[in-house]
Design a protein around this motif. Structure first.
Motif, PDB file in Angstrom:
ATOM      1  N   ALA A   1     -11.183   4.899  -5.026  1.00  7.08           N
ATOM      2  CA  ALA A   1     -10.941   3.483  -4.740  1.00  7.08           C
ATOM      3  C   ALA A   1     -12.213   2.851  -4.192  1.00  7.08           C
ATOM      4  CB  ALA A   1      -9.797   3.337  -3.744  1.00  7.08           C
ATOM      5  N   LYS A   2     -12.688   1.821  -4.857  1.00 13.74           N
ATOM      6  CA  LYS A   2     -13.908   1.137  -4.438  1.00 13.74           C
ATOM      7  C   LYS A   2     -13.668  -0.332  -4.106  1.00 13.74           C
ATOM      8  CE  LYS A   2     -16.256   4.871  -5.233  1.00 13.74           C
ATOM      9  NZ  LYS A   2     -16.729   5.696  -4.088  1.00 13.74           N
ATOM     10  N   ALA A   3     -12.515  -0.843  -4.513  1.00 10.71           N
ATOM     11  CA  ALA A   3     -12.191  -2.248  -4.295  1.00 10.71           C
ATOM     12  C   ALA A   3     -10.723  -2.368  -3.930  1.00 10.71           C
ATOM     13  CB  ALA A   3     -12.494  -3.064  -5.557  1.00 10.71           C
ATOM     14  N   TYR A   4     -10.346  -3.491  -3.367  1.00  8.56           N
ATOM     15  CA  TYR A   4      -8.954  -3.702  -2.960  1.00  8.56           C
ATOM     16  C   TYR A   4      -8.009  -3.587  -4.147  1.00  8.56           C
ATOM     17  CZ  TYR A   4     -10.231  -5.397   1.731  1.00  8.56           C
ATOM     18  OH  TYR A   4     -10.683  -5.507   3.016  1.00  8.56           O
ATOM     19  N   THR A   5      -8.454  -4.027  -5.313  1.00  7.55           N
ATOM     20  CA  THR A   5      -7.588  -3.969  -6.497  1.00  7.55           C
ATOM     21  C   THR A   5      -7.379  -2.538  -6.988  1.00  7.55           C
ATOM     22  OG1 THR A   5      -9.559  -4.486  -7.808  1.00  7.55           O
ATOM     23  CG2 THR A   5      -8.077  -6.306  -7.291  1.00  7.55           C
ATOM     24  N   ASP A   6      -8.173  -1.593  -6.500  1.00  3.86           N
ATOM     25  CA  ASP A   6      -7.986  -0.182  -6.873  1.00  3.86           C
ATOM     26  C   ASP A   6      -6.856   0.471  -6.084  1.00  3.86           C
ATOM     27  OD1 ASP A   6     -10.179  -0.359  -8.582  1.00  3.86           O
ATOM     28  OD2 ASP A   6     -11.598   0.370  -7.063  1.00  3.86           O
ATOM     29  N   LEU A   7      -6.232  -0.270  -5.183  1.00  6.33           N
ATOM     30  CA  LEU A   7      -5.220   0.320  -4.308  1.00  6.33           C
ATOM     31  C   LEU A   7      -3.814   0.299  -4.911  1.00  6.33           C
ATOM     32  CD1 LEU A   7      -6.445  -1.161  -0.913  1.00  6.33           C
ATOM     33  CD2 LEU A   7      -6.713   1.182  -1.733  1.00  6.33           C
ATOM     34  N   LYS A   8      -3.672  -0.208  -6.121  1.00  5.31           N
ATOM     35  CA  LYS A   8      -2.358  -0.165  -6.765  1.00  5.31           C
ATOM     36  C   LYS A   8      -1.887   1.276  -6.885  1.00  5.31           C
ATOM     37  CE  LYS A   8      -2.373  -4.436  -9.494  1.00  5.31           C
ATOM     38  NZ  LYS A   8      -2.219  -5.022 -10.844  1.00  5.31           N
ATOM     39  N   GLY A   9      -0.654   1.511  -6.465  1.00 10.67           N
ATOM     40  CA  GLY A   9      -0.088   2.849  -6.507  1.00 10.67           C
ATOM     41  C   GLY A   9      -0.472   3.714  -5.325  1.00 10.67           C
ATOM     42  N   LYS A  10      -1.214   3.178  -4.369  1.00 16.51           N
ATOM     43  CA  LYS A  10      -1.694   3.959  -3.232  1.00 16.51           C
ATOM     44  C   LYS A  10      -0.808   3.759  -2.000  1.00 16.51           C
ATOM     45  CE  LYS A  10      -5.445   5.217  -5.490  1.00 16.51           C
ATOM     46  NZ  LYS A  10      -5.646   6.608  -5.967  1.00 16.51           N
ATOM     47  N   ASN A  11      -0.954   4.682  -1.075  1.00 19.27           N
ATOM     48  CA  ASN A  11      -0.250   4.645   0.208  1.00 19.27           C
ATOM     49  C   ASN A  11      -1.224   4.124   1.265  1.00 19.27           C
ATOM     50  OD1 ASN A  11       1.308   5.071   2.469  1.00 19.27           O
ATOM     51  ND2 ASN A  11       1.411   7.291   2.269  1.00 19.27           N
ATOM     52  N   ILE A  12      -0.948   2.949   1.789  1.00 21.81           N
ATOM     53  CA  ILE A  12      -1.841   2.313   2.758  1.00 21.81           C
ATOM     54  C   ILE A  12      -1.257   2.469   4.162  1.00 21.81           C
ATOM     55  CG2 ILE A  12      -2.995   0.186   3.449  1.00 21.81           C
ATOM     56  CD1 ILE A  12      -2.681  -0.815   0.601  1.00 21.81           C
ATOM     57  N   GLY A  13      -2.057   2.971   5.068  1.00 23.83           N
ATOM     58  CA  GLY A  13      -1.621   3.131   6.447  1.00 23.83           C
ATOM     59  C   GLY A  13      -1.959   1.913   7.285  1.00 23.83           C
ATOM     60  N   VAL A  14      -1.109   1.623   8.254  1.00 22.90           N
ATOM     61  CA  VAL A  14      -1.348   0.600   9.278  1.00 22.90           C
ATOM     62  C   VAL A  14      -0.974   1.219  10.617  1.00 22.90           C
ATOM     63  CG1 VAL A  14      -0.972  -1.383   7.759  1.00 22.90           C
ATOM     64  CG2 VAL A  14       0.978  -0.376   8.968  1.00 22.90           C
ATOM     65  N   SER A  15      -1.469   0.646  11.711  1.00 25.67           N
ATOM     66  CA  SER A  15      -1.159   1.225  13.012  1.00 25.67           C
ATOM     67  C   SER A  15       0.350   1.189  13.267  1.00 25.67           C
ATOM     68  CB  SER A  15      -1.919   0.499  14.122  1.00 25.67           C
ATOM     69  OG  SER A  15      -1.527  -0.860  14.199  1.00 25.67           O
ATOM     70  N   ASP A  16       0.942   0.039  13.082  1.00 25.11           N
ATOM     71  CA  ASP A  16       2.404  -0.100  13.068  1.00 25.11           C
ATOM     72  C   ASP A  16       2.723  -1.421  12.396  1.00 25.11           C
ATOM     73  OD1 ASP A  16       2.902  -2.302  15.069  1.00 25.11           O
ATOM     74  OD2 ASP A  16       1.997  -0.861  16.441  1.00 25.11           O
ATOM     75  N   PHE A  17       3.975  -1.631  12.061  1.00 25.56           N
ATOM     76  CA  PHE A  17       4.331  -2.816  11.283  1.00 25.56           C
ATOM     77  C   PHE A  17       4.366  -4.086  12.125  1.00 25.56           C
ATOM     78  CE2 PHE A  17       6.345   0.617   8.654  1.00 25.56           C
ATOM     79  CZ  PHE A  17       5.424   0.531   7.620  1.00 25.56           C
ATOM     80  N   GLY A  18       4.171  -3.954  13.427  1.00 25.17           N
ATOM     81  CA  GLY A  18       4.039  -5.119  14.290  1.00 25.17           C
ATOM     82  C   GLY A  18       2.598  -5.498  14.521  1.00 25.17           C
TER      83      GLY A  18
END
Length: 356
Positions: free
Chosen positions: A129-146
């Motif tokens: 993945a080199k660009a934001y558009t390459d993230l299709k189908g990927k699992n993206i982490g966040v600290s929490d949903f808040g």
């Protein structure tokens, strides 16, 4: 509006936070200003709101500050609306939907202390993945949903034609080092986070690569100081004083980041890595804030520090299809001229000569 569960969470967080505070204060201060932030514990991401205590800026305005980590943005909004904190941090991703429902209370933003744009997406070195558009189908982490990174990153992906609900998966992985570890171990494919969070991960020695930001990123997601509208009117000098202390602290840090880090650690020594030397502790703060301090000043020509632009709210509302015709309830620039009424060169000289 705020539901009962959110109110109970906020009340519990506020009660627990009352026992917290900086290790030093100025005896001549006549009152305590309670400042609520949406963090689980105080850290250097809010350094410019706190070090006025160590530098004498708060005492000059006749108050001392007690920083309260209330655990989340919803808790801060509740505590501010109820008057349990004097100043809270407001974020558009949480506040604008309330305004769109015509349920906005009596809080008002009076100073923008962090300007857009402070979020990025990181991947492991060597990722395809080199660009934001390459993230299709990927699992993206966040600290929490808040956390602010979740709604903001969703908006950016949506603007690029990536459906944030169908094209990617989202996983809450915790804040700070645990988020970096989740990426390092492959529990997630990418990590959406904000500047000071990535600084903490960098400081832990976890390698990562930031994806190239898309061109024409939306100017959304600033963070604001807020108080009750009637209190701002009745105690105008107090809120000007807090804003001025924040502006001075911001100028101080911009001039000498190491001095700002030392002032923060003087107040909150428990935030230093366990067993670290003073030099190592200062370095850890600098690693965390290096990206954030660039956002203290407005990115708009001729704008005064802390001034608020309604264009940011209009953009974010349009991106989310929030029907808001009047933003005037949520903010004011009436205090900005007085907040900026101080000798900037004097503050810069103080920063250059500061020894801790």
């Amino acid at each position: 509006m705020i539901n009962r569960r959110q109110w109970l969470q906020a009340s519990s967080a506020f009660a627990a936070a009352l026992a917290l505070g900086p290790r030093s204060s100025f005896a001549q201060a006549t009152r305590t200003v309670k400042v609520g932030v949406g963090l689980k514990s105080l850290n250097s991401s809010v350094i410019n709101l706190l070090i006025g205590e160590a530098l004498g800026y708060n005492a000059e305005e006749g108050f001392k500050v007690q920083g309260l980590a209330l655990g989340g943005n919803a808790n801060v909004q509740v505590a501010t609306d109820k008057g349990d904190v004097d100043v809270g941090i407001g974020v558009p991703s949480y506040a604008l939907p309330i305004l769109a429902r015509n349920e906005w209370g009596n809080s008002q933003w009076f100073y923008q202390y962090t300007y857009p744009y402070k979020w990025d997406i990181a991947v492991k070195p060597g990722s395809t993945a080199k660009a934001y558009t390459d993230l299709k189908g990927k699992n993206i982490g966040v600290s929490d949903f808040g956390g602010t990174e979740y709604p903001v990153t969703r908006n950016v992906l949506k603007s690029l034609g990536v459906d944030p609900d169908k094209d990617v998966k989202w996983t809450a992985v915790g804040a700070g080092v645990p988020a970096g570890v989740a990426l390092q171990r492959g529990a997630i494919d990418a990590l959406a986070y904000y500047d000071t969070g990535f600084g903490i991960i960098d400081g832990a020695g976890i390698p990562l690569e930031l994806l190239a930001r898309p061109s024409n990123l939306p100017m959304i997601g600033g963070q604001f100081l807020m108080g009750l509208r009637q209190r701002i009117q009745a105690e105008r000098d107090l809120f000007i004083g807090f804003g001025r202390s924040t502006a001075k602290a911001s100028r101080f840090i911009l001039e000498n980041p190491s001095a700002g880090a030392k002032a923060f650690l003087k107040l909150y020594p428990e935030t230093a890595p366990r067993g670290s030397s003073e030099e190592q502790a200062v370095k850890s703060v600098l690693e965390a804030i290096s990206r954030r301090i660039k956002l203290y000043e407005p990115p708009y020509a001729g704008a005064k520090m802390g001034s608020i632009r309604v264009d940011e709210f209009v953009t974010e509302a349009k991106m989310n299809d929030w029907d808001i015709k009047d933003f005037s309830k949520i903010y004011t620039n009436d205090l900005i001229d007085k907040i900026n009424d101080f000798d900037v060169e004097k503050i810069r000289a103080q920063a250059r000569s500061f020894t801790g």
